[in-house]
Design a protein around this motif. Structure first.
Motif, PDB file in Angstrom:
ATOM      1  N   ASP A  72      -3.786  -2.168   1.836  1.00  0.00           N
ATOM      2  CA  ASP A  72      -4.068  -3.424   2.549  1.00  0.00           C
ATOM      3  C   ASP A  72      -3.197  -3.535   3.799  1.00  0.00           C
ATOM      4  O   ASP A  72      -3.612  -4.118   4.808  1.00  0.00           O
ATOM      5  N   VAL A  73      -1.999  -2.970   3.702  1.00  0.00           N
ATOM      6  CA  VAL A  73      -1.040  -3.010   4.815  1.00  0.00           C
ATOM      7  C   VAL A  73      -0.439  -1.620   4.979  1.00  0.00           C
ATOM      8  O   VAL A  73      -0.054  -0.984   3.987  1.00  0.00           O
ATOM      9  N   ASP A  74      -0.367  -1.129   6.202  1.00  0.00           N
ATOM     10  CA  ASP A  74       0.248   0.168   6.488  1.00  0.00           C
ATOM     11  C   ASP A  74       1.490  -0.033   7.339  1.00  0.00           C
ATOM     12  O   ASP A  74       1.419  -0.631   8.422  1.00  0.00           O
ATOM     13  N   LEU A  75       2.616   0.478   6.859  1.00  0.00           N
ATOM     14  CA  LEU A  75       3.877   0.367   7.578  1.00  0.00           C
ATOM     15  C   LEU A  75       4.497   1.757   7.723  1.00  0.00           C
ATOM     16  O   LEU A  75       4.257   2.640   6.893  1.00  0.00           O
ATOM     17  N   ILE A  91      10.024  -6.261   1.935  1.00  0.00           N
ATOM     18  CA  ILE A  91       8.573  -6.161   1.782  1.00  0.00           C
ATOM     19  C   ILE A  91       8.102  -6.934   0.558  1.00  0.00           C
ATOM     20  O   ILE A  91       7.074  -7.621   0.589  1.00  0.00           O
ATOM     21  N   TYR A  95       5.188  -9.873   1.191  1.00  0.00           N
ATOM     22  CA  TYR A  95       3.780  -9.684   0.850  1.00  0.00           C
ATOM     23  C   TYR A  95       3.500 -10.111  -0.589  1.00  0.00           C
ATOM     24  O   TYR A  95       4.389 -10.095  -1.453  1.00  0.00           O
ATOM     25  N   GLU A  99      -1.082  -7.275  -3.033  1.00  0.00           N
ATOM     26  CA  GLU A  99      -1.354  -6.517  -1.813  1.00  0.00           C
ATOM     27  C   GLU A  99      -0.766  -5.115  -1.941  1.00  0.00           C
ATOM     28  O   GLU A  99       0.374  -4.944  -2.357  1.00  0.00           O
ATOM     29  N   VAL A 101       0.827  -2.214  -0.246  1.00  0.00           N
ATOM     30  CA  VAL A 101       1.541  -1.932   0.996  1.00  0.00           C
ATOM     31  C   VAL A 101       1.952  -0.464   1.021  1.00  0.00           C
ATOM     32  O   VAL A 101       2.725  -0.009   0.169  1.00  0.00           O
TER      33      VAL A 101
END
Length: 289
Positions: A72-75, A91, A95, A99, A101
């Protein structure tokens, strides 16, 4: 949910050991920090000297690392081990728990983390994190027997598909007859240390069988020698990481087997990667230091 990940793309130049070492280390880091890991399927792995069909798919299936296709989230992360721990805490707060991540870490950053604290390797080994990976390995048959002490000796000979030519560090073997005067010392050491037991020496390498004729001089009723030349890498890795003794070459292909092997490893004292506490170092002439 947090997932640590790194690339599996060999770019047609990086070999199996060169890529897998970072997967194994990241798997351990994720266990130590109590987060998930996601390893992409192998892609464009180099050095296909064995001509295994479906080269990438074969290794993906064999290692069977956890894999999450989409986050859902790319870091991206680039920093120290302490900064990674602090970042993961942030993190978790930022979040929602549902989610996914993905925290992407480069090979170079993983390398820097391991070099900055060389005790991490021993810690990971003592906690047996990689047993979870190794215990899933499967091959249809094994040539190891519980009747013998099984010794795996990886000898890195000249490979026409090499892309890294730092042979002065790798100690790549060009003349096995000449190098045998060094290799015989560690074999004699293991034989003397286990004089009351049966030993089976397994040579993992390449080239023609007649180049290895010197090793047969050790054979007697309690000492066997078998050659595994140009074998499928999966069979090599399976046996090298389960051997009672592993004699490493200066290569990542050997090192990943050391990471997976909870028994004694013999390694040259000029090998550049950190080792776990089960290592015994060898000098240039393969004498135990």
């Amino acid at each position: 949910m947090i997932f640590l990940s790194t690339t599996s793309d060999g770019l047609h130049t990086a070999g199996l050991g060169s890529i897998t070492q970072w997967h194994l280390l990241l798997f351990c880091i994720s266990k130590e920090l109590d987060v998930n890991v996601s390893v992409d399927p192998y892609y464009r792995i180099g050095h296909n000297y064995h001509s295994v069909s479906n080269w990438d798919e074969t290794f993906t299936k064999f290692f069977n690392f956890p894999y999450t296709k989409k986050f859902d989230v790319d870091l991206d992360f680039d920093g120290s081990y302490d900064e990674l721990k602090e970042g993961l805490i942030s993190i978790e707060k930022e979040y929602e728990s549902n989610e996914r991540v993905g925290v992407h870490i480069s090979h170079e950053t993983i390398k820097d983390i391991m070099i900055s604290d060389k005790n991490l390797i021993s810690k990971f080994c003592e906690k047996k994190y990689l047993d979870e990976i190794k215990n899933n390995f499967y091959i249809e048959d094994t040539y190891f027997s519980s009747e013998y002490i099984n010794v795996s000796f990886h000898i890195r000979v000249e490979n026409p598909k090499d892309t890294d030519h730092a042979f002065h560090l790798r100690e790549t073997v060009y003349d096995l007859d000449k190098e045998f005067n060094r290799h015989k010392n560690i074999i004699k050491y293991i034989k003397d240390e286990n004089s009351d037991k049966k030993i089976h020496l397994h040579i993992h390498s390449q080239e023609d069988e007649d180049r290895y004729h010197n090793f047969y001089q050790f054979c007697d009723e309690n000492f066997k020698v078998s050659l595994h030349l140009d074998d499928n890498p999966i069979r090599d890795i399976y046996h090298m990481c389960n051997a009672d003794y592993l004699i490493m070459a200066n290569s990542s292909y050997s090192w990943i087997c050391h990471l997976l092997n909870s028994n004694t490893t013999f390694a040259r004292d000029n090998f550049w990667q950190p080792m776990n506490s089960k290592v015994k170092y060898l000098d240039y002439n393969y004498n135990v230091i």
